[in-house]
Design an enzyme around this catalytic site. Structure first.
Site, short mmCIF file in Angstrom:
data_model
loop_
_atom_site.label_atom_id
_atom_site.label_comp_id
_atom_site.label_asym_id
_atom_site.label_seq_id
_atom_site.Cartn_x
_atom_site.Cartn_y
_atom_site.Cartn_z
N GLY A 136 -14.14 -20.73 -7.23
CA GLY A 136 -12.79 -21.08 -7.42
C GLY A 136 -12.58 -22.50 -6.34
O GLY A 136 -13.31 -23.01 -5.16
N VAL B 175 0.78 -1.33 -0.32
CA VAL B 175 -0.56 0.20 -0.37
C VAL B 175 0.74 1.19 -0.22
O VAL B 175 0.33 1.68 -0.93
CB VAL B 175 -0.69 -0.02 1.22
CG1 VAL B 175 -1.91 1.15 1.29
CG2 VAL B 175 -1.91 -1.11 1.30
N LYS C 264 -7.53 -11.80 7.04
CA LYS C 264 -6.53 -11.01 7.85
C LYS C 264 -8.31 -9.80 8.08
O LYS C 264 -8.68 -9.84 10.02
CB LYS C 264 -5.78 -9.92 7.21
CG LYS C 264 -5.74 -9.16 8.94
CD LYS C 264 -4.13 -8.19 8.26
CE LYS C 264 -4.17 -7.29 6.42
NZ LYS C 264 -4.76 -6.23 7.32
N ASP D 187 11.01 3.03 5.68
CA ASP D 187 10.34 2.60 6.49
C ASP D 187 12.09 1.96 7.73
O ASP D 187 12.61 2.06 7.67
CB ASP D 187 10.32 1.02 5.46
CG ASP D 187 9.87 0.02 5.49
OD1 ASP D 187 8.65 -0.28 5.12
OD2 ASP D 187 10.39 -0.59 6.53
N LYS E 109 -14.51 0.47 5.05
CA LYS E 109 -13.50 -0.07 4.10
C LYS E 109 -13.21 -1.50 4.93
O LYS E 109 -13.50 -2.80 3.15
CB LYS E 109 -12.07 -0.09 5.07
CG LYS E 109 -10.57 -1.11 4.33
CD LYS E 109 -10.54 -0.97 2.71
CE LYS E 109 -9.48 -2.27 2.78
NZ LYS E 109 -8.35 -2.02 2.15
N CYS F 272 -5.68 -9.11 2.95
CA CYS F 272 -6.58 -8.81 2.98
C CYS F 272 -8.29 -9.44 3.32
O CYS F 272 -8.36 -9.21 4.48
CB CYS F 272 -7.26 -7.54 1.98
SG CYS F 272 -5.93 -6.25 1.41
N GLU G 104 -7.85 2.64 0.85
CA GLU G 104 -7.55 2.09 -0.34
C GLU G 104 -8.04 1.09 -0.68
O GLU G 104 -8.90 0.32 0.60
CB GLU G 104 -5.46 2.03 -0.10
CG GLU G 104 -5.08 1.31 0.32
CD GLU G 104 -5.92 -0.01 0.30
OE1 GLU G 104 -5.73 -0.82 -0.75
OE2 GLU G 104 -4.92 -1.14 0.82
N PHE G 105 -8.18 0.83 -1.43
CA PHE G 105 -9.16 -0.25 -2.50
C PHE G 105 -8.42 -1.10 -3.36
O PHE G 105 -8.55 -1.44 -4.30
CB PHE G 105 -10.87 0.34 -3.11
CG PHE G 105 -11.59 0.78 -2.00
CD1 PHE G 105 -12.46 -0.19 -0.71
CD2 PHE G 105 -11.56 2.34 -1.16
CE1 PHE G 105 -12.57 0.87 0.31
CE2 PHE G 105 -12.06 2.67 -0.43
CZ PHE G 105 -13.25 1.92 0.35
#
Ligand code: UDX
Length: 456
Positions: A264, A20, A274, A39, A215, A271, A159-160
């Site tokens: 499937g 992200v 979790k 980071d 979200k 994502c 975010e998507f």
């Protein structure tokens, strides 16, 4: 692709250079903002400073080069250089599940402490990490107590992004969601997103709690669609109906829509698994039971179990058989193996004494680190050679185009378990392959009674 937004751009700090954070960084720089990413991982920062993308993502190498060349994109191990002078600081750190399923927010808290320590200008802190509702309030309290002297406002800006097309999603988002408390914060976020919203997309402005919850609700709903169609596939397998046609008919109702109805081997990735757990824990913590969320996850496990059972049915005795898995990442177009259904299947087969060989065009290095017991092939045909069963694990177009005659000749036993319904069963069977699909007549395992012979 780079453009200046005419106002010289904002100064943007990004804490966390994972999927992200890095995609956000390159997209913000491409849109004319001046971005510094930071980071704790020194090796990653070193790589990024040399322009090397740490994971596979289309368009990432190009935008990384472009951003660095323009001087608008840099990376530093020193959090201060991303935070001081910034107009907006994004928190994009991981929120992994704890044993209870609750999101672990230690990295989020640590990021806020860094902001409090280093901020020099009035700044908006934007949460991009998926976090439980209430996190922004906590951050605000922390920042206010540590920096009463400075205007620091927290907004939620989920975010998507979909992996494998994350850069395109970031550059042309289908929605831009901002939850904030003051006009000042909204205004700054409008300036930040102005170049992105130019294509007619408006910014959805709401309160922080709503943005945070939206979200979780979005991801849970998408996972629910996948689990729903997988459960329908189980019924199809028992009734002789075809899940592909069922999904198509359902999807032609605009209230349902065709997306995310591909049956499937289940969903994976960083994502859905979790976020479902965290959403359930969050609701429970508020005194609301939400058992549907657990059921979605259970049906996902069941989808994988169904694939395993097809392999077992095809092979009878599993010990010492060789099974080839094509597609080892959690989906095509990425090297991400987190919660990969293919690796879960591999683990299950390895436990039963099966020799597992795998092929993935991008994820070989990640698989080697995650599950070294898998033998890795360099192409699908090499994987198929002498295997007793071939399993298609991700919905890759490349697998749909495989030469079935060649596969039949290579396999020790001509069996294909098509975990993503990529092949035409009639074509597979015409090539002499015994074919197991998902929720399709040729994949039926359950005895159908008297009319069995008529159908076969
Ligand atoms: C998802 C959301 O789409 C994104 O908006 C969010 O920000 C992060 O989570 P991602 O995890 O990258 O993105 O993958 P996505 O393309 O959504 O697929 C998720 C999983 O569902 C994959 O394992 C995929 O194989 C599976 N899937 C998807 C299905 O099994 N059937 C479908 O019909 C769709």
């Amino acid at each position: 692709m780079g453009r200046d937004n005419g106002k010289g751009g904002l100064r943007v700090g990004v804490i966390g250079t994972g999927h992200v954070g890095l995609v956000t960084s390159v997209a913000m720089a491409a849109m004319g903002h001046r971005v510094t990413g930071t980071d704790l991982d020194a090796e990653r920062i070193d790589q990024l400073q040399r322009g090397m993308p740490p994971f596979a993502e289309p368009m990432l190498p190009e935008l990384l080069d472009e951003g660095r060349a323009s001087g608008r994109l840099s990376f530093s191990l020193d959090a201060a250089s991303a935070i001081q002078d910034a107009d907006v600081v994004f928190i994009c750190v991981g929120t992994p599940p704890r044993a209870s399923g609750k999101a672990n927010l230690i990295a989020v808290e640590r990021s806020a402490i860094e902001v409090a320590r280093h901020a020099t200008n009035p700044v908006v802190v934007a949460e991009k990490s998926t976090v439980p509702t209430g996190t922004a309030q906590r951050l605000r309290a922390l920042l206010r107590s540590q920096r009463p002297d400075l205007r620091i406002e927290v907004v939620s800006n989920p975010e998507f992004l979909r992996e494998g097309r994350a850069v395109a999603d970031a550059m042309q988002p289908d929605r831009i969601l901002v939850g904030a408390e003051t006009e000042w914060a909204f205004e700054r976020m409008r300036r930040l997103y102005e170049p992105f919203a130019a294509g007619g997309r408006s910014i959805i402005e709401t309160d922080i709690a709503t943005a945070e919850l939206a979200k979780y609700a979005s991801n849970a709903f998408l996972a629910m669609k996948v689990s729903f169609i997988n459960a329908v596939a189980r019924v199809c397998e028992r009734s002789g109906a075809d899940v592909l046609s069922v999904a198509q008919i359902m999807g032609s109702d605009p209230r349902i829509g065709p997306a995310f109805l591909r049956a499937g081997m289940g969903y994976g990735g960083s994502c859905f698994p979790k976020d479902l757990l965290a959403f359930e824990q969050f609701a429970n913590g508020l005194g609301y039971e939400f058992p549907l969320l657990r059921e979605i996850a259970r049906l996902n496990d069941e989808a994988l179990e169904a694939a395993y059972q097809k392999v077992e049915d095809a092979l009878w005795v599993l010990e010492d058989k060789r099974v080839a898995l094509l597609g080892l990442a959690f989906k095509p177009g990425t090297d991400d193996v987190r919660f990969s259904p293919a690796l879960a299947l591999a683990r299950r087969l390895l436990r039963e004494g099966v020799r597992v060989v795998g092929f993935d065009p991008l994820a070989a290095t990640a698989v080697k680190a995650e599950l070294p017991e898998i033998e890795l092939a360099t192409d699908p045909y090499e994987a198929a050679a002498e295997a007793h069963c071939l399993v298609l694990c991700t919905e890759s177009e490349d697998f749909a185009a495989l030469d079935l005659d060649r596969l039949r000749d290579l396999l020790a036993q001509p069996v294909i378990v098509d975990g993503r319904n990529l092949l035409d069963p009639a074509r597979a069977e015409a090539a002499g392959l015994s074919y197991y699909g998902v929720g399709r007549p040729a994949g039926v395992l359950v005895p159908r009674g008297d009319d069995d012979e008529e159908r076969s």
